[in-house]
Motif scaffolding. Sequence first.
Motif, PDB file in Angstrom:
ATOM      1  N   LEU A 260       0.854  -1.099   0.020  1.00  0.00           N
ATOM      2  CA  LEU A 260      -0.120  -0.094  -0.002  1.00  0.00           C
ATOM      3  C   LEU A 260       0.873   1.201   0.006  1.00  0.00           C
ATOM      4  CD1 LEU A 260      -2.656  -1.286   2.520  1.00  0.00           C
ATOM      5  CD2 LEU A 260      -3.163  -0.543   0.206  1.00  0.00           C
ATOM      6  N   GLN A 261       1.921   1.221   0.702  1.00  0.00           N
ATOM      7  CA  GLN A 261       2.658   2.576   1.114  1.00  0.00           C
ATOM      8  C   GLN A 261       3.446   2.942  -0.438  1.00  0.00           C
ATOM      9  OE1 GLN A 261       2.583   4.637   3.782  1.00  0.00           O
ATOM     10  NE2 GLN A 261       3.428   5.894   2.331  1.00  0.00           N
ATOM     11  N   VAL A 262       3.983   1.541  -1.033  1.00  0.00           N
ATOM     12  CA  VAL A 262       4.734   1.777  -2.197  1.00  0.00           C
ATOM     13  C   VAL A 262       3.653   2.314  -3.341  1.00  0.00           C
ATOM     14  CG1 VAL A 262       6.005   0.626  -4.158  1.00  0.00           C
ATOM     15  CG2 VAL A 262       6.588   0.363  -1.764  1.00  0.00           C
ATOM     16  N   CYS A 263       2.534   1.836  -3.351  1.00  0.00           N
ATOM     17  CA  CYS A 263       1.555   2.172  -4.280  1.00  0.00           C
ATOM     18  C   CYS A 263       1.242   3.900  -4.184  1.00  0.00           C
ATOM     19  CB  CYS A 263       0.166   1.402  -4.282  1.00  0.00           C
ATOM     20  SG  CYS A 263      -1.083   1.610  -5.248  1.00  0.00           S
ATOM     21  N   LEU A 264       1.172   3.967  -2.769  1.00  0.00           N
ATOM     22  CA  LEU A 264       0.750   5.620  -2.452  1.00  0.00           C
ATOM     23  C   LEU A 264       1.988   6.443  -3.105  1.00  0.00           C
ATOM     24  CD1 LEU A 264      -1.204   7.625  -1.444  1.00  0.00           C
ATOM     25  CD2 LEU A 264      -0.217   7.354   0.690  1.00  0.00           C
ATOM     26  N   ASP A 265       3.240   5.898  -2.861  1.00  0.00           N
ATOM     27  CA  ASP A 265       4.237   6.824  -3.004  1.00  0.00           C
ATOM     28  C   ASP A 265       4.515   6.826  -4.665  1.00  0.00           C
ATOM     29  OD1 ASP A 265       5.115   6.947  -0.247  1.00  0.00           O
ATOM     30  OD2 ASP A 265       6.616   5.458  -0.619  1.00  0.00           O
ATOM     31  N   HIS A 266       4.202   5.920  -5.396  1.00  0.00           N
ATOM     32  CA  HIS A 266       4.080   5.714  -6.791  1.00  0.00           C
ATOM     33  C   HIS A 266       2.937   6.792  -7.330  1.00  0.00           C
ATOM     34  CE1 HIS A 266       4.099   2.920 -10.253  1.00  0.00           C
ATOM     35  NE2 HIS A 266       4.073   4.291 -10.715  1.00  0.00           N
ATOM     36  N   LEU A 267       1.886   6.715  -6.705  1.00  0.00           N
ATOM     37  CA  LEU A 267       0.638   7.502  -7.177  1.00  0.00           C
ATOM     38  C   LEU A 267       1.155   8.929  -7.126  1.00  0.00           C
ATOM     39  CD1 LEU A 267      -2.116   8.300  -7.728  1.00  0.00           C
ATOM     40  CD2 LEU A 267      -2.837   7.580  -5.604  1.00  0.00           C
ATOM     41  N   ASP A 268       1.612   9.267  -5.701  1.00  0.00           N
ATOM     42  CA  ASP A 268       2.043  10.603  -5.332  1.00  0.00           C
ATOM     43  C   ASP A 268       3.273  11.200  -6.340  1.00  0.00           C
ATOM     44  OD1 ASP A 268       2.380  12.939  -3.255  1.00  0.00           O
ATOM     45  OD2 ASP A 268       4.407  12.317  -3.170  1.00  0.00           O
ATOM     46  N   PHE A 269       4.218  10.447  -6.572  1.00  0.00           N
ATOM     47  CA  PHE A 269       5.020  10.939  -7.711  1.00  0.00           C
ATOM     48  C   PHE A 269       4.381  11.158  -9.163  1.00  0.00           C
ATOM     49  CE2 PHE A 269       9.990  10.415  -8.789  1.00  0.00           C
ATOM     50  CZ  PHE A 269       9.804  11.433  -9.737  1.00  0.00           C
ATOM     51  N   SER A 270       3.720  10.376  -9.467  1.00  0.00           N
ATOM     52  CA  SER A 270       2.961  10.137 -10.782  1.00  0.00           C
ATOM     53  C   SER A 270       2.189  11.767 -10.933  1.00  0.00           C
ATOM     54  CB  SER A 270       1.909   9.217 -10.956  1.00  0.00           C
ATOM     55  OG  SER A 270       1.451   9.057 -12.022  1.00  0.00           O
ATOM     56  N   ILE A 271       1.384  11.980  -9.618  1.00  0.00           N
ATOM     57  CA  ILE A 271       0.560  13.440  -9.876  1.00  0.00           C
ATOM     58  C   ILE A 271       1.524  14.567  -9.795  1.00  0.00           C
ATOM     59  CG2 ILE A 271      -0.674  14.696  -8.318  1.00  0.00           C
ATOM     60  CD1 ILE A 271      -2.097  12.109  -7.501  1.00  0.00           C
ATOM     61  N   ARG A 272       2.723  14.430  -9.191  1.00  0.00           N
ATOM     62  CA  ARG A 272       3.833  15.541  -8.779  1.00  0.00           C
ATOM     63  C   ARG A 272       4.549  15.725 -10.461  1.00  0.00           C
ATOM     64  NH1 ARG A 272       8.009  14.436  -6.247  1.00  0.00           N
ATOM     65  NH2 ARG A 272       7.171  12.434  -5.076  1.00  0.00           N
ATOM     66  N   GLY A 278      -3.226  13.735 -15.213  1.00  0.00           N
ATOM     67  CA  GLY A 278      -2.454  12.818 -15.843  1.00  0.00           C
ATOM     68  C   GLY A 278      -1.848  11.486 -15.053  1.00  0.00           C
ATOM     69  N   GLY A 279      -1.492  12.395 -13.840  1.00  0.00           N
ATOM     70  CA  GLY A 279      -0.717  11.365 -12.949  1.00  0.00           C
ATOM     71  C   GLY A 279      -1.795  10.157 -12.286  1.00  0.00           C
ATOM     72  N   ILE A 280      -3.018  10.459 -12.161  1.00  0.00           N
ATOM     73  CA  ILE A 280      -3.916   9.656 -11.550  1.00  0.00           C
ATOM     74  C   ILE A 280      -4.400   8.606 -12.551  1.00  0.00           C
ATOM     75  CG2 ILE A 280      -6.520   9.278 -10.971  1.00  0.00           C
ATOM     76  CD1 ILE A 280      -6.099  11.655  -9.186  1.00  0.00           C
ATOM     77  N   VAL A 281      -4.514   8.874 -14.004  1.00  0.00           N
ATOM     78  CA  VAL A 281      -4.983   8.009 -14.937  1.00  0.00           C
ATOM     79  C   VAL A 281      -3.947   7.092 -15.172  1.00  0.00           C
ATOM     80  CG1 VAL A 281      -5.307   8.022 -17.729  1.00  0.00           C
ATOM     81  CG2 VAL A 281      -6.580   9.943 -16.072  1.00  0.00           C
ATOM     82  N   GLU A 282      -2.530   7.448 -15.422  1.00  0.00           N
ATOM     83  CA  GLU A 282      -1.469   6.921 -15.549  1.00  0.00           C
ATOM     84  C   GLU A 282      -1.244   5.779 -14.622  1.00  0.00           C
ATOM     85  OE1 GLU A 282       0.902   6.745 -18.071  1.00  0.00           O
ATOM     86  OE2 GLU A 282      -0.147   7.959 -19.314  1.00  0.00           O
TER      87      GLU A 282
END
Length: 331
Positions: A260-272, A278-282
Motif C-alpha cells: 500500500l505504501q509503495v503504491c501510494l508513493d508511486h501515485l504521489d510521484f505520478s501526480i507531481r 494525468g498522474g491519476i490516469v497513468e
Amino acid sequence: MVKIGNIELGSFPLLLAPMEDVSDPPFRAVCKANGADLMYTEFISSEGLIRDAAKSVQKLDIFEYERPIGIQLFGSSIETMASCAEIATKAGPDLIDINYGCPVKQVACRGAGAALLQDIPKMVAMTKAVVDATHLPVTVKTRLGWDDSTKNIEDVAERLQDIGIQALTIHGRTRVQMYKGAADWELISKVKNNPRIKIPIFGNGDIDSPEKAKEYRDRYEVDGIMIGRASIGYPWIFNEIKHYLATGEHLAPPTLQQRLQVCLDHLDFSIRWKGNHGGIVEMRRHYANYFRGMDHFKPFRTRLVTTYEFEEIKGILNEIAAHYAGEPLHA
C-alpha cells in the motif's frame, strides 16, 4: 565488476527494462528504491523528439537519484537518430540506448525497433551514427532475429561491438514471437561465450523469480539480467533476487502495508510529475499488479480506476488496509 564504459554496475547487475507507458520516472523511483542497478527511460521516438513533441520531450526527464540512467531511442532514419542522440545527450543521462527490439506493429511497421533486424547493414550504420553523435556510452537492446529463419544475433553482436557499442541486451525471442512462447537463452549464451565478444551481455525474457534468476545466471553465464514485466506492481523483485543470489535464502515477501505504501508513493510521484489528472490516469494500469493475488479485490480496483481525486484514492487504499487487517497509510 561489470562496467559499461566507466559506469560500474557491480558483479551481477539487475536492469529495469524500458517499457512504454510503464517505466516513467514514478515507476523507476520505486524500482530504484528496491534494488534496480541500471534503468532506462521509456523508449523515445526520434521523429517525435525532432518535432519537439511534448510526450517525447517529457520522456527525457531524469533525476539524480536514478543514476546510472540511460535514455532509449528508436527510429527508422539514420540522420534523425543521430540528431536525437545529440539532443538526448544534452539531457544528461549516463548512456544512450538504441531500441532494435520493440515488436509492436506501430513501431516495427514503420521501419523502427525490431524492423531493423531485417536490415542489418542499416542497423549497423544507424548504430555507428549514434555512436559518433555522442560522447556517452551507447548500448543496444534487441532480439534474436526477425523470425526462426533469421536468428542472426551472433553476427549482429559482433558487428555492433566492432562499431563501438559498449553493452548489448538480448531478449530471447524473435520479433515474430512477440512475447509468446519461452525465451531462448541458449543463443544469448552463445553470444556471451563468443571469444570475440568483450562487452557485457545482458539477458532478458521470462525472469520472474529469484530461483530463475540464479538458474539462468549460472547456466547461461550472462553478465546481468534485465527484468521487465515481472517488476510491474512488484518492484521488490530486484532486492529479492539480490538477496537470494547472495545467501540462497528468500526475503520475506512485502507485507500488505508495504504494498500500500509503495503504491501510494508511486501515485504521489505520478501526480507531481504529470499533474493531477494525468498522474491519476497513468497510475490506473498499476493497481491490479500491486494487489495481485488478493481475494475479492475487484470492487476496490473498480473504485480506484474510476475516481479522479487523490484524497479519495488515498481513502480507498486505507479501506483496503482496514479490510485486509493492515494499518492506516501515512503520506
